[in-house]
Design a protein around this motif. Structure first.
Motif, PDB file in Angstrom:
ATOM      1  N   ASP A 247       0.801  -1.229   0.000  1.00 53.00           N
ATOM      2  CA  ASP A 247       0.000   0.000   0.000  1.00 53.00           C
ATOM      3  C   ASP A 247       0.830   1.274   0.000  1.00 53.00           C
ATOM      4  O   ASP A 247       0.279   2.374  -0.045  1.00 53.00           O
ATOM      5  CB  ASP A 247      -0.926   0.024   1.231  1.00 53.00           C
ATOM      6  N   LEU A 248       2.161   1.152   0.052  1.00 51.36           N
ATOM      7  CA  LEU A 248       3.000   2.353   0.076  1.00 51.36           C
ATOM      8  C   LEU A 248       3.114   2.952  -1.325  1.00 51.36           C
ATOM      9  O   LEU A 248       2.989   2.239  -2.332  1.00 51.36           O
ATOM     10  CB  LEU A 248       4.407   2.007   0.576  1.00 51.36           C
ATOM     11  N   PRO A 249       3.424   4.254  -1.409  1.00 52.99           N
ATOM     12  CA  PRO A 249       3.664   4.854  -2.727  1.00 52.99           C
ATOM     13  C   PRO A 249       4.906   4.221  -3.377  1.00 52.99           C
ATOM     14  O   PRO A 249       5.833   3.791  -2.669  1.00 52.99           O
ATOM     15  CB  PRO A 249       3.924   6.329  -2.415  1.00 52.99           C
ATOM     16  N   GLU A 250       4.921   4.208  -4.702  1.00 55.03           N
ATOM     17  CA  GLU A 250       5.978   3.508  -5.441  1.00 55.03           C
ATOM     18  C   GLU A 250       7.384   3.995  -5.047  1.00 55.03           C
ATOM     19  O   GLU A 250       8.299   3.190  -4.853  1.00 55.03           O
ATOM     20  CB  GLU A 250       5.745   3.698  -6.944  1.00 55.03           C
ATOM     21  N   ALA A 251       7.539   5.313  -4.908  1.00 60.05           N
ATOM     22  CA  ALA A 251       8.879   5.844  -4.607  1.00 60.05           C
ATOM     23  C   ALA A 251       9.383   5.337  -3.256  1.00 60.05           C
ATOM     24  O   ALA A 251      10.560   5.025  -3.071  1.00 60.05           O
ATOM     25  CB  ALA A 251       8.840   7.368  -4.626  1.00 60.05           C
ATOM     26  N   ARG A 252       8.466   5.231  -2.275  1.00 61.56           N
ATOM     27  CA  ARG A 252       8.848   4.714  -0.941  1.00 61.56           C
ATOM     28  C   ARG A 252       9.257   3.248  -1.035  1.00 61.56           C
ATOM     29  O   ARG A 252      10.199   2.797  -0.400  1.00 61.56           O
ATOM     30  CB  ARG A 252       7.678   4.814   0.039  1.00 61.56           C
ATOM     31  N   ARG A 253       8.496   2.513  -1.852  1.00 57.86           N
ATOM     32  CA  ARG A 253       8.804   1.076  -1.976  1.00 57.86           C
ATOM     33  C   ARG A 253      10.198   0.893  -2.571  1.00 57.86           C
ATOM     34  O   ARG A 253      10.985   0.066  -2.107  1.00 57.86           O
ATOM     35  CB  ARG A 253       7.751   0.385  -2.855  1.00 57.86           C
TER      36      ARG A 253
END
Ligand SMILES: Cc1cc2nc3c(=O)[nH]c(=O)nc-3n(C[C@H](O)[C@H](O)[C@H](O)COP(=O)(O)OP(=O)(O)OC[C@H]3O[C@@H](n4cnc5c(N)ncnc54)[C@H](O)[C@@H]3O)c2cc1C
Length: 442
Positions: A247-253
């Motif tokens: 569920d995290l934003p792509e950049a965080r992942r």
């Protein structure tokens, strides 16, 4: 070409029989109402045969077998294998710190023998759609199915500069035991500082008779770093974390994947210790000839051929300098990456992509424009969306249970998460604990 329609339509066809789809097949044995077939191009099950080194051990506890995580009483568990083979007591007495990979391969092969749904020697060459069904085709055979599960694994990654030269003496580690090059008196370079690089380096220096003239172990990493297997890091290998990560934003992942590298790609500490002791022994006690070097912070950036030998250019990643190294044999322990299976070509235009990967739904199906109610599920193809646990064995039965529940459209497996030790998600704390949770945090 005339195809024979081999069987009645299936509910699930699985492409690939590695540990991932083997787990699915094992769990489905208890649910024969879900009709399934699994295909693999290999003649028989072999788990990474090119790297089945004699002392290589599993990097997960043996309880992370094909079934136990979601179905501990399943008769295809590792413990059942040990019992049936009459070696359970000896196994307990042996107190292996980790199970040998060769023994897990025996277990997998034994499980294959118990399953009538597996077809080896059957490459899937094309996947297409016919009306409201998916059609899977091989050489002279064809199956229709409601759902597809891709378990085709990852493909070897090779640095661009080495790609044109791949062959017997410039090889990816996956071919290491297959080529089985004579090493005595040779200059060998091992590229890659992960578990595979360590295992190959250890293997090259194991036999005091027939040692190479030199073995150089090169890695981009700043040192030969251990796998972080501590309890809190292992929480990254739980359903709760993988759901949170999803569920995290792509950049965080992306940022977290690079931060968590040593939680998945480090070398087991026991192996690092054994290598260090062996190098000490060879240098100071046995006094054997042979030059053993470990060179971290070097990236392989160039390969050329001079006469019979390879000339490697290494870029130092901390100094603005390059080194040149000659070698007779180069083993590229440079990892694996997911690639879309070629057999999907006929439907590739109907599949949504995100970068190089699929867009994966919470139940591990992918987004595609297929017949209503027909889903394509993926195993080991969603690291960027599911985190470091995705290509690992640890959560495979849990992922398969999700797939089975999704296909059955009811909860055949209870995969509700246990109360977590670590509350990854702030929202989860607020919703679950309400005011009490907030009070505790303040
Ligand atoms: C040497 C090595 C050791 C590892 N050890 C561990 C470990 O200890 N712990 C851990 O958690 N993880 C480990 N891993 C990572 C991971 O668990 C394994 O790579 C695991 O094998 C992945 O399983 P899989 O089923 O997804 O793919 P694979 O095991 O790669 O199986 C894929 C199968 O698909 C078949 N296939 C592909 N395309 C087709 C097609 N078109 N038609 C038919 N068949 C097809 C292939 O022949 C293959 O048999 C290891 C990886 C490697 C390389």
């Amino acid at each position: 070409m005339q195809y024979s329609l081999t069987d009645a339509p299936m509910d699930i066809v699985g492409i690939g029989i590695g540990p991932a789809n083997l787990s699915l097949a094992a769990l489905l044995k208890r649910h024969p109402q879900i009709r399934s077939r699994f295909f693999d191009r290999r003649a028989e099950f072999q788990w990474h045969a090119g790297l089945m080194l004699p002392n290589a051990s599993l990097q997960v506890p043996f309880l992370k077998d094909l079934v136990s995580l979601v179905d501990p009483t399943n008769d295809l568990s590792f413990l059942q294998f040990l019992a049936v083979q009459k070696r359970l007591l000896c196994f307990i007495n042996a107190s292996f710190p980790q199970v040998l990979r060769r023994e897990f391969n025996q277990y997998y092969r034994w499980a294959c023998e118990q399953l009538s749904t597996l077809r080896f020697g059957s490459e899937v060459q094309a996947v297409d759609v016919d009306g409201d069904m998916i059609v899977v085709q091989g050489d002279g055979w064809r199956h229709t199915t409601r759902h597809l599960v891709l378990g085709t694994g990852q493909q070897p990654s090779v640095p661009d500069c080495a790609k044109p030269w791949l062959g017997e003496t410039m090889l990816h580690a996956s071919q290491y035991l297959i080529h089985n090059n004579p090493i005595e008196g040779k200059r060998v370079v091992v590229v890659g500082g992960g578990q595979t690089g360590a295992e190959v380096f250890q293997h090259l220096i194991a036999d005091s008779d027939g040692m190479p003239a030199s073995v150089t172990w090169v890695t981009r990493r700043s040192n030969f770093a251990p796998l972080d297997e501590s309890s809190f890091t292992n929480e990254l290998y739980t359903p709760g974390y993988t759901n949170y990560f999803y569920d995290l934003p792509e950049a965080r992942r992306t940022m977290l994947l690079s931060e968590q590298k040593l939680a998945s790609d480090g070398v087991s500490a026991a192996l690092l210790g054994a290598i260090y002791r062996r190098v000490y022994e060879l240098r100071y006690v046995a006094g054997l000839p042979g030059d053993l070097q470990m060179r971290p912070a070097r990236e392989l950036v160039g390969v050329t051929r001079r006469g019979d030998c390879w000339v490697l250019t290494l870029q130092h990643t901390q100094r603005d300098m390059q080194e040149v190294l000659e070698a007779d044999i180069v083993v590229l322990c440079t990892g694996y990456a997911y690639g879309m299976p070629k057999c999907l070509a006929p439907i590739a235009g109907r599949i949504d992509r995100q970068g190089d990967g699929f867009v994966v739904n919470p139940d591990y199906s992918i987004r595609w424009d297929g017949p209503r109610g027909s889903r394509i599920y993926v195993q080991n193809a969603a690291k960027d969306q599911r985190g470091i646990a995705d290509p690992n064995l640890g959560l495979v039965p849990w992922r398969c249970a999700q797939i089975i529940n999704s296909v059955a459209e009811r909860a055949l497996y209870d995969i509700d998460e246990p109360a977590p030790f670590i509350h990854w998600d702030t929202q989860a704390v607020a919703v679950q604990n309400g005011a009490q949770g907030m009070e505790f945090m303040s």
